[in-house]
Motif scaffolding. Sequence first.
Motif, PDB file in Angstrom:
ATOM      1  N   PRO A  49       0.787  -1.235   0.000  1.00 17.34           N
ATOM      2  CA  PRO A  49       0.000   0.000   0.000  1.00 17.34           C
ATOM      3  C   PRO A  49       0.822   1.290   0.000  1.00 17.34           C
ATOM      4  N   SER A  50       2.043   1.244   0.530  1.00 17.28           N
ATOM      5  CA  SER A  50       2.878   2.454   0.556  1.00 17.28           C
ATOM      6  C   SER A  50       3.518   2.736  -0.800  1.00 17.28           C
ATOM      7  N   GLN A  51       3.337   1.830  -1.763  1.00 16.00           N
ATOM      8  CA  GLN A  51       3.964   1.914  -3.090  1.00 16.00           C
ATOM      9  C   GLN A  51       5.462   1.632  -3.046  1.00 16.00           C
ATOM     10  N   ASN A  52       5.953   1.149  -1.904  1.00 15.23           N
ATOM     11  CA  ASN A  52       7.358   0.787  -1.746  1.00 15.23           C
ATOM     12  C   ASN A  52       7.385  -0.657  -1.237  1.00 15.23           C
ATOM     13  N   ASP A  53       7.711  -1.598  -2.116  1.00 16.02           N
ATOM     14  CA  ASP A  53       7.667  -3.023  -1.757  1.00 16.02           C
ATOM     15  C   ASP A  53       8.501  -3.360  -0.524  1.00 16.02           C
ATOM     16  N   ALA A  54       9.584  -2.637  -0.292  1.00 12.93           N
ATOM     17  CA  ALA A  54      10.438  -2.918   0.868  1.00 12.93           C
ATOM     18  C   ALA A  54       9.699  -2.677   2.184  1.00 12.93           C
ATOM     19  N   ASP A  55       8.680  -1.812   2.177  1.00  7.35           N
ATOM     20  CA  ASP A  55       7.932  -1.527   3.397  1.00  7.35           C
ATOM     21  C   ASP A  55       7.098  -2.716   3.868  1.00  7.35           C
ATOM     22  N   CYS A  56       6.751  -3.613   2.987  1.00  6.45           N
ATOM     23  CA  CYS A  56       5.945  -4.769   3.385  1.00  6.45           C
ATOM     24  C   CYS A  56       6.795  -5.853   4.040  1.00  6.45           C
ATOM     25  N   GLN A  57       8.093  -5.711   4.028  1.00  6.70           N
ATOM     26  CA  GLN A  57       9.071  -6.474   4.812  1.00  6.70           C
ATOM     27  C   GLN A  57       9.149  -7.974   4.535  1.00  6.70           C
TER      28      GLN A  57
END
Length: 111
Positions: A49-57
């Motif tokens: 949802p943040s548009q940054n795949d790294a944020d989904c961990q």
Amino acid sequence: LEGSDCAMEQPADSAPCYSIDGCGWTVSDWSTCNSTCGPGQQSRDVECPSQNDADCQTLGPPRTQRCHGTVGCSWTVESWGVCSSHCGFGSRSRRVACSSGIGRDCAVPRP
């Protein structure tokens, strides 16, 4: 005190922040198989949802998968061969195959 009487700037009542605590993958439904008879592929949207795949961990779920279509499969039928007998009863044969190469993919009855 009135606002005009204050010599200091008013302290901020909000500040920007960034949190990833609630980030989790959003996944759409699988697309229709791109093959109507035999092996194919399906796809879907997978996004953080943040548009940054790294944020989904975590490693995201797959965006594609194999599929096997059967709705467009049909029987292919060759001509009858020669009769095994020149006089009286005999037998003859013909090739009958499903267009996918897998008999169970075609609708029954078989010709």
